[in-house]
Design an enzyme around this catalytic site. Sequence first.
Site, mmCIF file in Angstrom:
data_model
loop_
_atom_site.group_PDB
_atom_site.id
_atom_site.type_symbol
_atom_site.label_atom_id
_atom_site.label_comp_id
_atom_site.label_asym_id
_atom_site.label_seq_id
_atom_site.Cartn_x
_atom_site.Cartn_y
_atom_site.Cartn_z
ATOM 1 C CG ASP A 1 3.438 8.409 -22.223
ATOM 2 O OD1 ASP A 1 4.254 9.082 -22.883
ATOM 3 O OD2 ASP A 1 2.582 7.687 -22.742
ATOM 4 C CD GLU A 2 2.279 3.928 -22.699
ATOM 5 O OE1 GLU A 2 1.241 3.292 -22.465
ATOM 6 O OE2 GLU A 2 2.548 4.401 -23.818
ATOM 7 C CB ALA A 3 10.089 6.177 -19.987
#
Length: 556
Positions: free
Chosen positions: A355-357
């Site tokens: 996530d949230e890369a």
Amino acid sequence: MRRTSLSRTSLRCLVAAGAALLLAAAPVSAPGPAAPARAADPGPAPLGRVVPAPASVRPGGDPYEITARTAVRVPAGSREAARIGGYLAGLLRPSTGYQVPVVEESGESGENGGPGIRLVLGKGSGEGAGAAAEGYRLAVTARSVTISAREGAGLFHGVQTLRQLLPARVESTVRQPGPWTVAGGVVTDAPRYGYRGAMLDVARHFFSVGQVKRYVDQLALYKYNVLHLHLSDDQGWRIAIGSRPRLVAHGGSTRVGGGPGGFYSKADYREIVRYAASRYLTVVPEIDMPGHTNAALASYAELNCDGVARPLYTGTEVGFSSLCVAKPETYDFVEDVIGELAELTPGPYLHIGGDEAHSTPAADYAAFMERVQPVVARHGKTVIGWHQLAGARPAPGALLQYWGYGGTGAAERARVAAAARAGSRLILSPADRAYLDMKYTKDTPLGLRWAGLVEVRQSYDWDPGGYLAGAPAEAVAGVEAPLWTETLATSAQLEYMAFPRLPGIAELGWSPPATHDWQAYRERLASQAPRWDALGIPYYRSPQVDWTAPQGRSRP
């Protein structure tokens, strides 16, 4: 997963304020004096007054009373039943003051054996839902309590139901007054979903083996069967990897807000896995990548595209870090970490985050996941990833953990639903329902509010089967309640944010939809409060619930 922008100074102040407020409610280690005799006993609790709600309750007949003559009876030769029987007897002895021996019975005794509390385990045990995987049947007569199940997990879950049917003072470590009665009738029960998880973030703040075990016991009471450990993030790396010692020596030295970090040795991790298994919880380890990786980037310079190690980080921003997708060294690192972690983990799953890369271009993210998911499979594990994995190509059999909320865009939700229709299964953890670190109200001293304020009813009153539009109901593998720890540094703080929302997520994962009713649930939830008091669990006294618990350990 995380959308927050607290400064280090404000974070320290928030944690300090929360710690001060919760100090009076911190769990106690020394037992207090025995409670005085009660003027009148209200009688046994109704069979259905438990959380999660059972699938079927048929009250009737005389109650059973635990006395000095009560024994726990288990099938001869069954080590598993004997172990569960020992667990039950160990729970009963301190508070009742009775010896409660564990006695083996011959196989011929069946369900018509001697009086007492009888545990029956094996193929053909129970009936209906009670014969399902993790299911059980609890039958109470004046002569005996019989818990029967096909599998050990079901037998253990049945013990938790019996535990909740006994007075809350059964949780005491010192002798309490009786009587110890259980209402007559039959409970037949089995879970709605096979995956009922709770996640504990040990990366932002580290929690010891003992603290994790305490949380495991709380999860077991409500029939959770998965402990998801978030073991790495920008602020800390918490699991020893023999081939990469700097991950814990350097990357594990920090935490949010500054101060010492910590990590689990391989022996520590094995002990957590063993203890969780004794409570029928499977450990799912998570190594978040390619983002949320600053602790690794600080530990090994070659993981950065420019070859320069990053400074350690103790803030709470997200999305700024990324492994270098183009470098072979990155995949050597992934192979080392996944290989060692898979060897330590007997369960079927390994969580790779994802996530949230935000610092990883979309094409690079997809290429990274194409290379990493087969590594997990080669080591005999099934991939779990946060729902952003749908933006790549999920491996066959992969589970996507959906943490979206009201602010999640329609296109993102549609990608996840499409992946579910294509065969990926879903674990539902909507942030505005299931995230236990969200503030209850604007005045809650701990937690965050980027997904909104999440009161008890908001957390409970939704249906996993119909939550994500466009996703088939049969694609839902279960639910999970994440507990992130940017603002939480003690067990008391964890528990205040988890209770009373944790039991509600458990009920969504276990109970059939027909039992879902907020008004009935809030009454059953209120009846849990004296048990939390007895166990030393601080909790939020939501005004949405008519609490019947005594005052004391119920406020931060």
